[in-house]
Design a protein around this motif. Structure first.
Motif, PDB file in Angstrom:
ATOM      1  N   ARG A  79      63.700  59.519  51.302  1.00 20.25           N
ATOM      2  CA  ARG A  79      63.834  60.960  51.166  1.00 20.25           C
ATOM      3  C   ARG A  79      64.462  61.516  52.436  1.00 20.25           C
ATOM      4  O   ARG A  79      64.384  60.932  53.510  1.00 20.25           O
ATOM      5  CB  ARG A  79      62.484  61.610  50.894  1.00 20.25           C
ATOM      6  CG  ARG A  79      61.468  61.458  51.991  1.00 20.25           C
ATOM      7  CD  ARG A  79      60.101  61.970  51.567  1.00 20.25           C
ATOM      8  NE  ARG A  79      60.182  63.327  51.037  1.00 20.25           N
ATOM      9  CZ  ARG A  79      59.166  63.963  50.479  1.00 20.25           C
ATOM     10  NH1 ARG A  79      57.993  63.350  50.373  1.00 20.25           N
ATOM     11  NH2 ARG A  79      59.306  65.193  50.026  1.00 20.25           N
ATOM     12  N   SER A  80      65.090  62.688  52.335  1.00 23.79           N
ATOM     13  CA  SER A  80      65.821  63.255  53.464  1.00 23.79           C
ATOM     14  C   SER A  80      64.886  63.945  54.448  1.00 23.79           C
ATOM     15  O   SER A  80      63.986  64.683  54.060  1.00 23.79           O
ATOM     16  CB  SER A  80      66.860  64.251  52.958  1.00 23.79           C
ATOM     17  OG  SER A  80      67.449  64.948  54.050  1.00 23.79           O
ATOM     18  N   THR A  81      65.123  63.693  55.740  1.00 22.61           N
ATOM     19  CA  THR A  81      64.460  64.439  56.803  1.00 22.61           C
ATOM     20  C   THR A  81      65.517  65.187  57.621  1.00 22.61           C
ATOM     21  O   THR A  81      65.229  65.700  58.690  1.00 22.61           O
ATOM     22  CB  THR A  81      63.670  63.495  57.724  1.00 22.61           C
ATOM     23  OG1 THR A  81      64.570  62.506  58.258  1.00 22.61           O
ATOM     24  CG2 THR A  81      62.550  62.794  56.962  1.00 22.61           C
ATOM     25  N   ASN A  82      66.749  65.225  57.094  1.00 18.70           N
ATOM     26  CA  ASN A  82      67.875  65.847  57.782  1.00 18.70           C
ATOM     27  C   ASN A  82      67.995  67.300  57.331  1.00 18.70           C
ATOM     28  O   ASN A  82      68.281  67.581  56.166  1.00 18.70           O
ATOM     29  CB  ASN A  82      69.161  65.075  57.456  1.00 18.70           C
ATOM     30  CG  ASN A  82      70.369  65.616  58.187  1.00 18.70           C
ATOM     31  OD1 ASN A  82      70.311  66.663  58.834  1.00 18.70           O
ATOM     32  ND2 ASN A  82      71.476  64.907  58.088  1.00 18.70           N
ATOM     33  N   SER A  83      67.807  68.221  58.251  1.00 16.87           N
ATOM     34  CA  SER A  83      67.847  69.638  57.895  1.00 16.87           C
ATOM     35  C   SER A  83      69.249  70.088  57.484  1.00 16.87           C
ATOM     36  O   SER A  83      69.402  71.127  56.833  1.00 16.87           O
ATOM     37  CB  SER A  83      67.368  70.496  59.074  1.00 16.87           C
ATOM     38  OG  SER A  83      68.198  70.300  60.211  1.00 16.87           O
ATOM     39  N   SER A  84      70.263  69.309  57.848  1.00 22.70           N
ATOM     40  CA  SER A  84      71.636  69.663  57.486  1.00 22.70           C
ATOM     41  C   SER A  84      72.010  69.175  56.095  1.00 22.70           C
ATOM     42  O   SER A  84      73.028  69.601  55.542  1.00 22.70           O
ATOM     43  CB  SER A  84      72.617  69.070  58.512  1.00 22.70           C
ATOM     44  OG  SER A  84      72.391  69.597  59.801  1.00 22.70           O
ATOM     45  N   ALA A  85      71.209  68.280  55.544  1.00 20.71           N
ATOM     46  CA  ALA A  85      71.519  67.707  54.233  1.00 20.71           C
ATOM     47  C   ALA A  85      71.191  68.704  53.122  1.00 20.71           C
ATOM     48  O   ALA A  85      70.328  69.575  53.273  1.00 20.71           O
ATOM     49  CB  ALA A  85      70.739  66.419  54.020  1.00 20.71           C
ATOM     50  N   LEU A  86      71.886  68.568  52.016  1.00 21.02           N
ATOM     51  CA  LEU A  86      71.588  69.393  50.851  1.00 21.02           C
ATOM     52  C   LEU A  86      70.153  69.150  50.397  1.00 21.02           C
ATOM     53  O   LEU A  86      69.679  68.007  50.406  1.00 21.02           O
ATOM     54  CB  LEU A  86      72.528  69.038  49.704  1.00 21.02           C
ATOM     55  CG  LEU A  86      74.010  69.383  49.887  1.00 21.02           C
ATOM     56  CD1 LEU A  86      74.837  68.654  48.832  1.00 21.02           C
ATOM     57  CD2 LEU A  86      74.205  70.891  49.777  1.00 21.02           C
ATOM     58  N   PRO A  87      69.428  70.191  49.989  1.00 22.93           N
ATOM     59  CA  PRO A  87      68.102  69.981  49.400  1.00 22.93           C
ATOM     60  C   PRO A  87      68.223  69.077  48.183  1.00 22.93           C
ATOM     61  O   PRO A  87      69.249  69.058  47.503  1.00 22.93           O
ATOM     62  CB  PRO A  87      67.666  71.397  49.002  1.00 22.93           C
ATOM     63  CG  PRO A  87      68.486  72.307  49.853  1.00 22.93           C
ATOM     64  CD  PRO A  87      69.805  71.619  50.041  1.00 22.93           C
ATOM     65  N   VAL A  88      67.192  68.329  47.898  1.00 24.69           N
ATOM     66  CA  VAL A  88      67.254  67.333  46.835  1.00 24.69           C
ATOM     67  C   VAL A  88      67.591  67.946  45.484  1.00 24.69           C
ATOM     68  O   VAL A  88      68.359  67.385  44.700  1.00 24.69           O
ATOM     69  CB  VAL A  88      65.934  66.531  46.752  1.00 24.69           C
ATOM     70  CG1 VAL A  88      64.746  67.430  46.441  1.00 24.69           C
ATOM     71  CG2 VAL A  88      66.045  65.406  45.737  1.00 24.69           C
ATOM     72  N   ASP A  89      67.047  69.135  45.189  1.00 25.77           N
ATOM     73  CA  ASP A  89      67.323  69.743  43.894  1.00 25.77           C
ATOM     74  C   ASP A  89      68.771  70.213  43.788  1.00 25.77           C
ATOM     75  O   ASP A  89      69.407  70.114  42.734  1.00 25.77           O
ATOM     76  CB  ASP A  89      66.348  70.895  43.605  1.00 25.77           C
ATOM     77  CG  ASP A  89      66.259  71.904  44.735  1.00 25.77           C
ATOM     78  OD1 ASP A  89      66.894  71.692  45.792  1.00 25.77           O
ATOM     79  OD2 ASP A  89      65.562  72.923  44.558  1.00 25.77           O
ATOM     80  N   GLN A  90      69.308  70.712  44.890  1.00 25.16           N
ATOM     81  CA  GLN A  90      70.695  71.152  44.898  1.00 25.16           C
ATOM     82  C   GLN A  90      71.634  69.953  44.755  1.00 25.16           C
ATOM     83  O   GLN A  90      72.641  70.015  44.036  1.00 25.16           O
ATOM     84  CB  GLN A  90      71.001  71.912  46.186  1.00 25.16           C
ATOM     85  CG  GLN A  90      72.370  72.571  46.199  1.00 25.16           C
ATOM     86  CD  GLN A  90      72.560  73.481  47.400  1.00 25.16           C
ATOM     87  OE1 GLN A  90      71.602  73.891  48.035  1.00 25.16           O
ATOM     88  NE2 GLN A  90      73.798  73.791  47.712  1.00 25.16           N
TER      89      GLN A  90
END
Length: 282
Positions: A79-90
């Motif tokens: 799962r992403s912990t990168n604040s710059s990454a797109l949210p998972v739902d998006q």
């Protein structure tokens, strides 16, 4: 995306392989493809709401696209912990739009199983989405469709569909078939350019035969004998031609086409920043 069946225990461990070309069945050999493998330990999935705004991310959405009533499950380990990454739902919604653009997939009642990973060769992060039936476990069967997008920009890297298992098979001799299609693939080169242009919006300037691949009937393989360069060592449900298309911006894309239906099976963008360009993601 290649998937192996995991043992179902209280704490389930499963392995997922990111393929260079598309989804393969458990009994399938995908000839001519190089794979990028990533192992993941899965714990409990988490259901995500799919109400949000994707206006901040550019995507050339098809005019006939309508958001379906699907569910999003996030891989709790990848799962992403990168604040710059797109949210998972998006990210899931962007991927669903890409799938509609390529395959007109109706995701109503389906689940998009999302995993986040980083490719150290290209120093990029990605979201991968696998489409499964709602209520099914990711290890129950190969996903019907898969996509990979860049995690920050949402740019499409790969979209593919599962190979349909047919009732009949044909002899599969990779050396003979490779020679056959290499010397008689003008139709596939033109189709590959058309598919690449349609789904990238950029004019294709060149198309080259790369290889052939197949959905193999696993029961036809004699595991006691090495693969032979002559003769039919197995039987295939379907044969595919892989073509490398270069567009006017220099981007290279692998396009995989069914020889049965002449339809698109997968598109994978080749990242030239990778140390081994054959192991592009998708």
């Amino acid at each position: 995306m290649k998937q192996t069946m995991g043992a179902k225990k209280k704490n389930t461990w499963k392995t997922v392989v990111a393929s260079a070309t598309a989804i393969t069945l458990c009994s399938t050999v995908f000839a001519g493809a190089n794979n990028v493998a990533m192992a993941m330990a899965l714990d409990k999935e988490e259901s995500i709401s799919t109400t949000y705004n994707v206006s901040t991310t550019f995507i050339d959405k098809a005019e006939d696209y309508v958001k379906a009533d699907y569910e999003v499950l996030e891989n709790k380990v990848m799962r992403s912990t990168n604040s710059s990454a797109l949210p998972v739902d998006q990210a899931a919604e962007i991927g669903s739009q890409y799938l509609w653009d390529m395959f007109k997939v109706d995701l109503s009642g389906k689940t998009i199983y999302m995993s986040y990973f980083i490719d150290p060769d290209a120093a990029k992060a990605y979201w991968q989405g696998d489409i499964v039936e709602t209520g099914s476990d990711i290890s129950d069967a190969p996903p019907a469709y898969s996509f990979v997008i860049e995690a920050i920009s949402g740019v499409r890297v790969s979209t593919s569909k599962k190979y349909e298992k047919k009732e009949t098979t044909v002899p599969f001799d990779p050396e003979k078939l490779r020679e056959k299609y290499k010397n008689n693939c003008d139709e596939y080169l033109e189709l590959a350019k058309q598919f690449a242009e349609k789904h990238s919006g950029v004019k294709a300037t060149r198309a080259e035969f790369k290889d052939i691949s197949a959905t193999i009937d696993g029961s036809s393989i004699d595991h006691g004998k090495p693969f032979s360069k002559s003769g039919n060592y197995s039987r295939a449900y379907e044969i595919f031609v892989q073509v490398i298309v270069t567009d006017e911006q220099g981007q290279k894309t692998e396009v995989t086409i069914s020889t049965d239906s002449k339809t698109l099976q997968s598109i994978n963008a080749i990242d030239t920043n990778r140390k081994n360009n054959e192991k592009y993601l998708g």
